[in-house]
Design an enzyme around this catalytic site. Structure first.
Site, PDB file in Angstrom:
ATOM      1  N   HIS A  26       0.832  -1.210   0.000  1.00  0.00           N
ATOM      2  CA  HIS A  26       0.000   0.000   0.000  1.00  0.00           C
ATOM      3  C   HIS A  26       0.864   1.255   0.000  1.00  0.00           C
ATOM      4  CE1 HIS A  26      -4.136  -1.450   0.115  1.00  0.00           C
ATOM      5  NE2 HIS A  26      -3.684  -2.475   0.791  1.00  0.00           N
ATOM      6  N   ASP A  71       2.700   1.894  -3.153  1.00  0.00           N
ATOM      7  CA  ASP A  71       3.000   2.256  -4.551  1.00  0.00           C
ATOM      8  C   ASP A  71       2.254   3.525  -4.955  1.00  0.00           C
ATOM      9  OD1 ASP A  71       0.533   0.898  -4.645  1.00  0.00           O
ATOM     10  OD2 ASP A  71       0.966  -0.110  -6.549  1.00  0.00           O
ATOM     11  N   GLY A 129      -9.036 -12.742  -7.930  1.00  0.00           N
ATOM     12  CA  GLY A 129      -9.361 -11.769  -6.883  1.00  0.00           C
ATOM     13  C   GLY A 129      -8.783 -12.128  -5.525  1.00  0.00           C
ATOM     14  N   GLY A 174      -5.439 -11.294  -4.571  1.00  0.00           N
ATOM     15  CA  GLY A 174      -4.247 -10.521  -4.232  1.00  0.00           C
ATOM     16  C   GLY A 174      -3.001 -10.936  -4.987  1.00  0.00           C
ATOM     17  N   SER A 192      -2.767 -10.436  -8.311  1.00  0.00           N
ATOM     18  CA  SER A 192      -2.787  -9.632  -9.552  1.00  0.00           C
ATOM     19  C   SER A 192      -3.385 -10.362 -10.744  1.00  0.00           C
ATOM     20  CB  SER A 192      -1.387  -9.181  -9.938  1.00  0.00           C
ATOM     21  OG  SER A 192      -1.046  -8.074  -9.222  1.00  0.00           O
ATOM     22  N   SER A 193      -4.467 -11.078 -10.520  1.00  0.00           N
ATOM     23  CA  SER A 193      -5.121 -11.706 -11.675  1.00  0.00           C
ATOM     24  C   SER A 193      -5.595 -10.630 -12.649  1.00  0.00           C
ATOM     25  CB  SER A 193      -6.271 -12.607 -11.239  1.00  0.00           C
ATOM     26  OG  SER A 193      -7.138 -11.936 -10.367  1.00  0.00           O
ATOM     27  N   SER A 194      -6.007  -9.479 -12.150  1.00  0.00           N
ATOM     28  CA  SER A 194      -6.507  -8.442 -13.072  1.00  0.00           C
ATOM     29  C   SER A 194      -5.372  -7.832 -13.892  1.00  0.00           C
ATOM     30  CB  SER A 194      -7.305  -7.370 -12.330  1.00  0.00           C
ATOM     31  OG  SER A 194      -6.596  -6.914 -11.218  1.00  0.00           O
ATOM     32  N   ASP A 244       1.553  -3.578  -9.747  1.00  0.00           N
ATOM     33  CA  ASP A 244       1.142  -4.860 -10.327  1.00  0.00           C
ATOM     34  C   ASP A 244       1.493  -4.969 -11.810  1.00  0.00           C
ATOM     35  OD1 ASP A 244       0.241  -5.167  -7.802  1.00  0.00           O
ATOM     36  OD2 ASP A 244      -1.886  -5.176  -8.277  1.00  0.00           O
ATOM     37  N   TYR A 266     -10.187  -0.175  -0.780  1.00  0.00           N
ATOM     38  CA  TYR A 266      -8.910   0.233  -1.371  1.00  0.00           C
ATOM     39  C   TYR A 266      -8.954   1.729  -1.689  1.00  0.00           C
ATOM     40  CZ  TYR A 266      -4.788   0.142  -4.363  1.00  0.00           C
ATOM     41  OH  TYR A 266      -3.553   0.375  -4.906  1.00  0.00           O
TER      42      TYR A 266
HETATM   43  C1  GLA Z   1      -3.217  -3.853  -5.159  1.00  0.00           C
HETATM   44  C2  GLA Z   1      -2.945  -2.701  -6.110  1.00  0.00           C
HETATM   45  C3  GLA Z   1      -1.475  -2.288  -6.069  1.00  0.00           C
HETATM   46  C4  GLA Z   1      -1.001  -2.060  -4.639  1.00  0.00           C
HETATM   47  C5  GLA Z   1      -1.404  -3.211  -3.746  1.00  0.00           C
HETATM   48  C6  GLA Z   1      -1.113  -2.933  -2.296  1.00  0.00           C
HETATM   49  O1  GLA Z   1      -2.552  -5.005  -5.582  1.00  0.00           O
HETATM   50  O2  GLA Z   1      -3.293  -3.057  -7.431  1.00  0.00           O
HETATM   51  O3  GLA Z   1      -1.298  -1.138  -6.859  1.00  0.00           O
HETATM   52  O4  GLA Z   1      -1.456  -0.840  -4.149  1.00  0.00           O
HETATM   53  O5  GLA Z   1      -2.791  -3.521  -3.860  1.00  0.00           O
HETATM   54  O6  GLA Z   1       0.252  -2.805  -2.102  1.00  0.00           O
END
Ligand code: GLA
Length: 386
Positions: A34, A36, A121, A123, A125-127, A171, A221
């Site tokens: 959290h 970036d 979904g 955490g 980074s599937s998106s 990500d 978020y």
């Molecule tokens: C998600 C967001 C990232 C980052 C993380 C937390 O993955 O896509 O940009 O902020 O949460 O570190």
């Protein structure tokens, strides 16, 4: 195996041969959570789980978008602009197609078939994996002229302006620039990046999926992003900084009274201290001091729990259990939190007993099992031989 299956299914769905096959990984973030979107330092690496795409141009003037993971699919005529359609998965490729169109790149009709082995979904980074994959494939096949950094920016813009999540650059950057057995130390303010050796040797990098769906993730978020902006606005009355990560822990302490709201102060404190932790973690990794690196992972989780409040009982239970198990070097949540996954660095010999005991402990406490994967640190997005 996946590419073969996907090619076969592609021919079945679209009655034509594939013209290109691509793979984009997911990522874990080792430390730097959290921050970036606060211009901080992060330390992600790409993993050997991700999304495959088989594609070919078509002559019907449509984008036909399917996945083997979902029933829902989309057929939409080639147009100048697109709007998000509900909350379905195909908004990620559609968003990329829209942003490409905005930037003046309009490939003709294309058939696309995806398959991913990342838990969705959670955490990892599937998106970003689907977005970057789509952008990379269209750019590669149609020669749209984007370099790798251009693809990162396109995916971030899609997430921010099409999907509506104010996420940072970590990500897409991680899944584009990932390198086998390397962790990256990415400065999210100026996008400079150093790759640091992260060979696992006698250790295992475990991903522990809490299997808690993180439904509130998008709204929570965006709330955290807003809270950080409030903190920055207040501090800016006294010190001139562009982002929260330019504030040192001493400065934050000195200007504590400028942030009267305790919650907002806590958010700022997490950000400022987490940035320091990444600095230290990068040094420790270079010195191969993996024990002290693991300690920082625990500290990071603790801060995300107490100050940033993005963990929850599921992730906390995983980390708490791991911290008490001999042979676990470090553990923490990874990604946005609010459910999703934790990571643990574990001595190889200790891993089987640890993972069995963790499953039992977690099921007893939470009521259902976690899923545990061993992952390898891998290269970023690329094409595969057809
Ligand atoms: C998600 C967001 C990232 C980052 C993380 C937390 O993955 O896509 O940009 O902020 O949460 O570190």
């Amino acid at each position: 195996m996946f590419p073969e299956l996907l090619k076969h299914e592609f021919e079945r769905f679209y009655s034509t041969k594939p013209a290109g096959i691509y793979f984009c990984p997911g990522r874990v973030n080792l430390i730097g959570e959290h921050i970036d979107y606060n211009g901080g330092l992060v330390m992600p690496c790409a993993i050997n789980m991700g999304t495959f795409l088989v594609m070919a141009p078509n002559t019907c003037g449509k984008f036909r978008i399917r996945s083997l993971n979902f029933d829902e699919h989309l057929e939409i005529p080639v147009a100048d602009r697109y709007k998000k359609i509900g909350g379905l998965w195909y908004n990620y490729p559609l968003g990329i197609i829209d942003r490409l169109a905005v930037a003046g790149s309009r490939p003709g009709g294309v058939d696309l078939l995806y398959f991913g082995n990342l838990p969705i979904g959670s955490g990892l980074s599937s998106s970003a994996s689907i977005e970057v994959l789509t952008a990379f494939a269209l750019n590669d096949y149609f020669g749209l002229g984007y370099d790798r950094l251009g693809l990162v920016k396109l995916a971030k813009e899609t997430e921010n302006h099409f999907i509506g999540v104010n996420s940072g650059v970590m990500d897409p950057f991680a899944v584009v620039f990932g390198m086998k057995d390397m962790a990256m130390v990415l400065n999210c303010q100026d996008l400079t990046c150093k790759q640091v050796s992260f060979g696992l040797d006698d250790r295992i990098l475990a991903i522990v999926n809490s299997n808690k769906p993180h439904n509130l993730a998008e709204s929570k978020y965006n709330e955290r992003v807003r809270e950080c902006n409030v903190a920055l606005g207040l501090l800016n009355r006294y010190i001139r900084v562009e982002n929260l990560c330019q504030v040192t822990p001493c400065q934050l302490e000195a200007y504590k009274d400028s942030i009267p709201d305790q919650t907002i102060y806590n958010r700022a404190r997490h950000v400022v201290e987490e940035n320091e932790r990444v600095n230290k973690a990068a040094k420790l990794l270079k010195e191969s001091n993996i024990g002290a690196f693991g300690e920082l992972m625990y500290q990071s989780h603790h801060s995300l729990k107490e100050l940033y409040e993005v963990t929850g009982i599921e992730l906390d239970s995983i980390v708490e259990f791991s911290q008490g198990w001999e042979g676990v070097i470090g553990a923490r949540m990874t990604g946005a939190g609010f459910g999703g996954c934790a990571i643990a660095l574990v001595e190889k010999d200790a891993f089987p007993a640890y993972s069995n005991a963790l499953i039992d402990f977690y099921e007893d406490r939470i009521g259902y099992k976690p899923s545990i994967y061993q992952c390898a640190v891998s290269d970023g997005v690329n094409w595969l031989r057809c």
